[in-house]
Design an enzyme around this catalytic site. Sequence first.
Site, PDB file in Angstrom:
ATOM      1  CG  ASP A  28      47.437  27.775  33.435  1.00  0.00           C
ATOM      2  OD1 ASP A  28      47.879  27.009  32.556  1.00  0.00           O
ATOM      3  OD2 ASP A  28      46.750  28.784  33.190  1.00  0.00           O
ATOM      4  CG  ASP A  36      44.178  26.647  36.964  1.00  0.00           C
ATOM      5  OD1 ASP A  36      45.304  26.963  37.358  1.00  0.00           O
ATOM      6  OD2 ASP A  36      43.379  27.459  36.458  1.00  0.00           O
ATOM      7  CE1 TYR A  69      46.529  38.051  35.459  1.00  0.00           C
ATOM      8  CE2 TYR A  69      46.822  37.901  33.079  1.00  0.00           C
ATOM      9  CZ  TYR A  69      46.138  37.564  34.228  1.00  0.00           C
ATOM     10  OH  TYR A  69      45.063  36.717  34.157  1.00  0.00           O
ATOM     11  CE  LYS A 115      43.200  37.883  39.242  1.00  0.00           C
ATOM     12  NZ  LYS A 115      44.053  39.043  39.528  1.00  0.00           N
TER      13      LYS A 115
HETATM   14  O1  LIG Z   1      43.443  35.826  32.467  1.00  0.00           O
HETATM   15  C1  LIG Z   1      43.708  35.074  31.564  1.00  0.00           C
HETATM   16  C2  LIG Z   1      44.444  33.822  31.786  1.00  0.00           C
HETATM   17  O2  LIG Z   1      44.447  33.476  33.150  1.00  0.00           O
HETATM   18  P1  LIG Z   1      44.728  31.959  33.548  1.00  0.00           P
HETATM   19  O3  LIG Z   1      45.897  31.533  32.713  1.00  0.00           O
HETATM   20  O4  LIG Z   1      43.526  31.159  33.264  1.00  0.00           O
HETATM   21  O5  LIG Z   1      45.054  32.036  34.985  1.00  0.00           O
HETATM   22  C3  LIG Z   1      43.361  35.364  30.159  1.00  0.00           C
HETATM   23  O6  LIG Z   1      42.214  36.186  30.118  1.00  0.00           O
HETATM   24  C4  LIG Z   1      44.530  36.019  29.421  1.00  0.00           C
HETATM   25  O7  LIG Z   1      45.046  37.111  30.138  1.00  0.00           O
HETATM   26  C5  LIG Z   1      44.119  36.484  28.007  1.00  0.00           C
HETATM   27  O8  LIG Z   1      43.622  35.382  27.279  1.00  0.00           O
HETATM   28  C6  LIG Z   1      45.313  37.061  27.237  1.00  0.00           C
HETATM   29  O9  LIG Z   1      46.342  36.111  27.220  1.00  0.00           O
HETATM   30  P2  LIG Z   1      47.708  36.334  26.438  1.00  0.00           P
HETATM   31  O10 LIG Z   1      47.376  36.364  24.977  1.00  0.00           O
HETATM   32  O11 LIG Z   1      48.311  37.611  26.912  1.00  0.00           O
HETATM   33  O12 LIG Z   1      48.515  35.122  26.799  1.00  0.00           O
END
Ligand SMILES: O=C(COP(=O)(O)O)[C@@H](O)[C@H](O)[C@H](O)COP(=O)(O)O
Length: 365
Positions: A12, A54, A229, A232
Site C-alpha cells: 500500500d 494495495d 497500527y 492492515k
Molecule cells: O484500516 C484502514 C486502512 O488499512 P489499509 O491502509 O487499507 O491497510 C482504515 O480503516 C483506516 O484505519 C481508517 O481509514 C483511518 O485512517 P487514518 O485517518 O487514521 O489514516
Amino acid sequence: MVRTTVSVIKADIGGLAGHHIVHPKLKEIAASELAEAKSSRIIEDFYITSVGDDLQLIMTHRKGVDSSEVHGLAWNTFKKCADAAKELGLYGAGQDLLKDAFSGNLRGMGPGVAEMEFEERPSDPIVVFMADKTEPGAFNLPIFKIFADPFNTAGLVIDPKLHSGFIFEIMDVIESKVVELSSPEDMYDILSIIGTPSRYVIKRVFRKVDREIAASISTTRLSLIAGKYVGKDDPVAIVRAQAGFPALGEILEPFSFPFLVAGWMRGSHAGPLMPVSERDARPTRFDGPPRIVALGFQVKDSKLIGPSDLFSDVAFDETRRMANFIADYMRRHGPFMPHRLGPEEMEYTTLPEVLKKLEGKFRHE
Ligand SMILES: O=C(COP(=O)(O)O)[C@@H](O)[C@H](O)[C@H](O)COP(=O)(O)O
C-alpha cells in the site's frame, strides 16, 4: 528442466480518497518498471493490478524465491510509485515501506510476499488471491478447507494423488517460529492453533507424497514490524490447481461462505470476507467490508497466460448478498465486541492511547 518462480509482491503506497483505491498513475509507473525488468530478463513476465489501496505485482522469473534481484525490483518500483503518490498528494503515500534502505530481501520491510518455485507441468494452472482490509490469518480457514476438508475438496477422498494429504507449515508470527503438521493425522492439532489467526498463520502447504509446493501465503504483520497500527496487512496467496492438486472449483469453494475476518475499519473490526471481481475491489462501506480477488493463470515457459477474474462468476452473487447482510448485522454492534476486536488485537491500534488517558480517573473500591 527449467524451474519457474511465481512472486506476488504487494504494498500500500498511497490511496485515492483515503484508504480506498490505487491511482492509475501508480499502476502505469509499476508497469513501465516491470516492462523494463522483463526486457532485461530479471523477470520473465508480469501482471499488475490493485485490490483496494494495495498495488499488486504478479511476476514470473527464474531466480528462485527470496531473490534479491526480484525483491529489489519490487522495492524500487514501490519507491518510485511512492514518490509519485507524494507528488499527487495521495493518502498514506509510502505507507507500507517501513524501512529506509533495501538490504537484499523484503522480509520485515513492509511489503507482503507470497512466492513459490516449481518445475512446470505440461499445463500448470495457479490461482492468485489478493485481499484488502484484513490480515494474513484470514487465509487459515479457506486454506485448511482446500487442503484438509473432504467436505470441501472431493479429491481428498476420490483422487489417489490427493488422498495421502498435505503438510501445513504454520508460523507463530509473535515468536517468529514455524511448525510442520500433517493432514489428516494431525488435523486436530492444526485446528487447535490456526483457529487463532492473529497469531498462527499458514505459510506454505506441501503435497505429502512428494513435498511438492501446493500453496504459499504472505505472513507480514505490519503492526508487529512497526510496533503500532500502520494499515492492515492485506495478504496475498498463490495456490496450484488441478492434476494432483485441488481442482480450481475446490480452491474457490471455501470463499462461497463469507466467513468473519479481522480488519475492516481501522483494522479493529470483525467483518465478512466478500469475494469480488477486480472491478469491484473498491472498499467503501465503513472502509470495507474486507474483500478478496482471485485471478486464475496458466504458467507456461515462465509466462503468465491469463488472467481469468474468477470471482466475477455470478455463482458468487449469493455470497456477496450474504456478506452485505452480515455486514449490516455486525455494524449494528457499533463499538461493542465481538464486532470490535478483543483487547489483545486492539493493542496495536490507537485505542491504548485513549485508555491511558482514563487511567487516572479510576478509583479503587
Ligand atoms: O484500516 C484502514 C486502512 O488499512 P489499509 O491502509 O487499507 O491497510 C482504515 O480503516 C483506516 O484505519 C481508517 O481509514 C483511518 O485512517 P487514518 O485517518 O487514521 O489514516
